[in-house]
Motif scaffolding. Sequence first.
Motif, short mmCIF file in Angstrom:
data_model
loop_
_atom_site.label_atom_id
_atom_site.label_comp_id
_atom_site.label_asym_id
_atom_site.label_seq_id
_atom_site.Cartn_x
_atom_site.Cartn_y
_atom_site.Cartn_z
N GLN A 1 -4.71 -4.00 7.22
CA GLN A 1 -3.74 -3.59 6.21
C GLN A 1 -3.94 -4.42 4.94
N VAL A 2 -3.91 -3.71 3.80
CA VAL A 2 -4.12 -4.38 2.51
C VAL A 2 -3.12 -3.87 1.49
N PRO A 3 -2.68 -4.73 0.56
CA PRO A 3 -1.86 -4.25 -0.55
C PRO A 3 -2.75 -3.56 -1.59
N VAL A 4 -2.26 -2.46 -2.15
CA VAL A 4 -3.04 -1.66 -3.10
C VAL A 4 -2.19 -1.42 -4.34
N SER A 5 -2.75 -1.75 -5.51
CA SER A 5 -2.05 -1.55 -6.78
C SER A 5 -2.39 -0.20 -7.38
N ASP A 6 -1.38 0.49 -7.88
CA ASP A 6 -1.57 1.78 -8.54
C ASP A 6 -1.94 1.54 -9.99
N ILE A 7 -3.11 2.02 -10.41
CA ILE A 7 -3.55 1.75 -11.78
C ILE A 7 -2.67 2.45 -12.81
#
Length: 260
Positions: free
Chosen positions: A39-45
Amino acid sequence: MTQIATVNYHLHKPQRQAFVLDADGIVGNLIAPELAPTQVPVSDIRTLMPRVSFAKTSVGFTTFPTAVSSFTGDAWQDAYNAELTTLLQSEIGAQEVIVFDHTLRVDDPNADRAPARNVHSDYSADGAGKRLIDILGEDKATTWADGHYAFVNVWRPVGAPINSAPLGFIRPASVAKQDWILLDLIYPNRKGQIMGIAANPQHDWLYMSKMTPDDVAFFNIFDNRGLPSIAHSALDMIEDPDIHTVRRSIESRTLVRYGA
């Protein structure tokens, strides 16, 4: 805005690892090395300021509608290739563009090509050099290698906005040299090399939320003048649980030559 997604990282092993594609002569039959779901945190561009750019992050996003209404058969390819050439000339300053492959992916276990769910980039340095010769021949490849060339992929949704399994990218500055793993890619008629990525909590994951068929991502796979290759993967996550569209996308591989 940050989301949580699951990705499949590669594992360091003492022996060389490989993907076998269309194994045993069966189209779509894939034998993969061991992967580690993480599991990884993902930033919305869409919410990042400043926005990412191809020149700084090895990936760019833009709105670029296509006149192609269906990606079935082959009749669409010439028109779409011309569109991609215009896109890459405008967005990254490519002087010459050769579109050499299209992959239509459908998130269905029975599809010939499902989304790629391993964290990777498409070529090693040796693999890129070999592919350059495969496409151009040795003499022309030597001429291109003396200048500035790159492999750049273009990705867009097909049919409906992406609600699940969007394409995610790791910001190159957050990847350590030791994270990369050389992998063989074995086809029935040829052999290539790609680069996998091992897990690292420093990885900075990016994606664009709810991409529509008018949106495209264009990203660097190999550049002989040093722009970093960007690791990428489908992200196992869902934007809206009440929407049940199947993720469909087309990824186009291009070879580009830049001016002096």
